[in-house]
Design an enzyme around this catalytic site. Structure first.
Site, PDB file in Angstrom:
ATOM      1  N   SER A  53       0.843  -1.199   0.000  1.00 29.21           N
ATOM      2  CA  SER A  53       0.000   0.000   0.000  1.00 29.21           C
ATOM      3  C   SER A  53       0.879   1.250   0.000  1.00 29.21           C
ATOM      4  CB  SER A  53      -0.895   0.009   1.244  1.00 29.21           C
ATOM      5  OG  SER A  53      -0.096   0.220   2.403  1.00 29.21           O
ATOM      6  N   ASP A  95      -1.615  -1.620  -3.790  1.00 29.32           N
ATOM      7  CA  ASP A  95      -2.983  -1.481  -3.286  1.00 29.32           C
ATOM      8  C   ASP A  95      -3.460  -0.034  -3.478  1.00 29.32           C
ATOM      9  OD1 ASP A  95      -5.262  -2.360  -2.004  1.00 29.32           O
ATOM     10  OD2 ASP A  95      -4.379  -2.482  -0.005  1.00 29.32           O
ATOM     11  N   HIS A  96      -4.634   0.269  -2.950  1.00 28.55           N
ATOM     12  CA  HIS A  96      -5.257   1.609  -3.041  1.00 28.55           C
ATOM     13  C   HIS A  96      -4.282   2.751  -3.302  1.00 28.55           C
ATOM     14  CE1 HIS A  96      -9.277   0.610  -1.458  1.00 28.55           C
ATOM     15  NE2 HIS A  96      -8.618  -0.368  -0.856  1.00 28.55           N
ATOM     16  N   GLU A 161     -11.756   0.782  -8.695  1.00 29.82           N
ATOM     17  CA  GLU A 161     -12.857   0.588  -7.754  1.00 29.82           C
ATOM     18  C   GLU A 161     -14.024   1.482  -8.147  1.00 29.82           C
ATOM     19  OE1 GLU A 161     -11.825   0.202  -3.628  1.00 29.82           O
ATOM     20  OE2 GLU A 161     -13.629   1.265  -2.993  1.00 29.82           O
ATOM     21  N   GLU A 169      -8.612   2.587   5.853  1.00 23.78           N
ATOM     22  CA  GLU A 169      -7.393   1.903   5.484  1.00 23.78           C
ATOM     23  C   GLU A 169      -6.338   2.959   5.203  1.00 23.78           C
ATOM     24  OE1 GLU A 169      -7.392  -0.391   1.874  1.00 23.78           O
ATOM     25  OE2 GLU A 169      -5.947  -1.776   2.738  1.00 23.78           O
ATOM     26  N   HIS A 212     -13.492  -1.860   5.320  1.00 28.26           N
ATOM     27  CA  HIS A 212     -12.110  -2.104   5.746  1.00 28.26           C
ATOM     28  C   HIS A 212     -12.049  -2.153   7.270  1.00 28.26           C
ATOM     29  CE1 HIS A 212     -10.761  -0.324   1.735  1.00 28.26           C
ATOM     30  NE2 HIS A 212     -10.295  -1.552   1.755  1.00 28.26           N
ATOM     31  N   HIS A 249     -12.559  -6.351  -1.366  1.00 32.61           N
ATOM     32  CA  HIS A 249     -11.837  -5.559  -0.358  1.00 32.61           C
ATOM     33  C   HIS A 249     -12.598  -5.620   0.959  1.00 32.61           C
ATOM     34  CE1 HIS A 249      -9.046  -2.861  -2.792  1.00 32.61           C
ATOM     35  NE2 HIS A 249      -9.638  -3.600  -3.697  1.00 32.61           N
ATOM     36  N   ASN A 271      -8.464  -9.173  -0.834  1.00 33.87           N
ATOM     37  CA  ASN A 271      -7.426  -8.460  -0.101  1.00 33.87           C
ATOM     38  C   ASN A 271      -7.475  -8.813   1.379  1.00 33.87           C
ATOM     39  OD1 ASN A 271      -7.002  -7.255  -2.528  1.00 33.87           O
ATOM     40  ND2 ASN A 271      -7.341  -5.164  -1.837  1.00 33.87           N
ATOM     41  N   THR A 274      -5.878  -6.643   7.651  1.00 32.70           N
ATOM     42  CA  THR A 274      -6.172  -6.603   9.086  1.00 32.70           C
ATOM     43  C   THR A 274      -5.918  -7.955   9.769  1.00 32.70           C
ATOM     44  OG1 THR A 274      -7.864  -4.966   8.567  1.00 32.70           O
ATOM     45  CG2 THR A 274      -7.958  -5.960  10.754  1.00 32.70           C
TER      46      THR A 274
HETATM   47 ZN   LIG Z   1      -9.155  -2.069  -0.039  1.00 35.11          ZN
END
Ligand SMILES: [Zn+2]
Length: 342
Positions: A53, A95-96, A161, A169, A212, A249, A271, A274
């Site tokens: 990320s 990621d994002h 997305e 997140e 998330h 997600h 994904n 956590t």
């Molecule tokens: Zn995500």
């Protein structure tokens, strides 16, 4: 095996959708967490995805440097070398990445891949996510189209997305409300815009109530049927070749039956962050509490070097995170599915 190339990655995604299983995409921030994922995947005989990320890249670059692209490159270089020793395929993903961070993460990484390709070397990453979900759909897709045109030339897969995943997140919070559910109209527009770029490949993170972060069981109300509605609409309008490769997600705390239903509707990547963060930290907490008089110098004592050597507790953390990766592979019905052949 080396990191999967474009052809192999596409084949991985196709096989998952046809075979009704999904790949865990695990966030990593260090050599130790990357090694944990490779171990967990290899012990499951499953291919998988390692992802970084914006915050993970920043962390990996060191607190004096704080360069998210540099940290992501460092992790990817390690995975390219280490993955050779494992009997599975792994893909590398970021990621994002919101629009305002593209110039700090995705674009420098694409440039790095372009330099590598020009020198006859394999791509650094397989895919990157652009998260324009906070933007109006048109702006989101305007940016996505430009990226996908460049990605197509470089054998890169784009993840986008539509609709917002709730929760938090990397310090970015999604809002609750109607946008927690992607609509078939949204996804038809995604297909109309992105499918015009011939020879490209993209993944779609559609939202169906996912959040998330972690919630107690029963607090997350997922509606996987939304994914089916979106797939049915796009196939009706554009034909079978337009069927989406979906990404899940915010799946922590989801019921297994919801995960399996989502897989049946075309989720190929889930994904996980956590749950593996907790799995990593849990044995460290245990170690510190059990050996507090070894890791600390109590009452003028000298502690116990063996217990405060970071290898001791990070080794426990690696093993525990690898076990959680194995559970993820099992939950996603991927055990034994690797394409690697001896
Ligand atoms: Zn995500």
């Amino acid at each position: 095996m080396p990191v999967a190339d474009y052809k192999m990655y596409c084949k991985m995604l196709e096989r998952a959708r046809e075979g009704h299983f999904a790949y865990p995409a695990i966030n990593v921030t260090s050599l130790t967490t990357a090694n944990a994922v490779l171990k967990g995947l290899a012990e499951s005989k499953s291919d998988g995805i390692i992802q970084v990320s914006t915050g993970g890249g920043t962390f990996a670059s060191g607190s004096s440097v704080k360069d998210m692209a540099l940290g992501a490159i460092s992790i990817a270089e390690h995975v390219h070398r280490a993955a050779e020793r494992y009997p599975i395929y792994v893909a590398l993903h970021t990621d994002h990445c919101q629009a305002d961070k593209l110039d700090k993460l995705v674009i420098p990484l694409v440039e790095e891949t372009e330099r590598r390709r020009a020198a006859g070397r394999p791509n650094l990453f397989n895919s990157h996510m652009f998260d324009g979900s906070a933007l109006p759909l048109k702006e989101n897709l305007d940016i996505a189209v430009k990226l996908l045109e460049r990605f197509q030339k470089n054998d890169l897969v784009l993840e986008i997305e539509a609709g917002v995943v709730g929760g938090e997140e990397d310090g970015v919070s999604g809002e609750a409300g109607a946008k927690l559910y992607t609509t078939p109209e949204d996804t038809l527009e995604v297909a109309r815009r992105l499918n015009s770029i011939k020879g490209s490949r993209y993944l779609l993170a559609a939202t169906f109530g996912n959040v998330h972060g972690v919630y107690k069981p029963g607090q997350v109300k997922l509606k996987p049927s939304i994914l089916k509605d979106c797939q049915d609409a796009v196939v009706k309008q554009y034909g079978e070749t337009a069927r989406f490769y979906l990404v899940f997600h915010g799946g922590s705390g989801s019921e297994l039956r919801d995960i399996h239903e989502a897989i049946d509707y075309g989720v190929v990547k889930m994904n996980i962050d956590t749950d593996t963060q907790y799995a990593f930290t849990r044995p460290i907490a245990d170690h510190m509490l059990k050996h507090y008089d070894g890791v600390l110098k109590v009452d003028g004592e000298v502690g116990n070097k063996k217990t405060y050597d970071p290898r001791e507790y990070l080794g426990l953390a690696e093993a525990s995170m690898a076990a959680r990766v194995k559970q993820a592979v099992q939950d996603l019905k991927g055990v034994g599915t690797t394409m690697y052949k001896k």
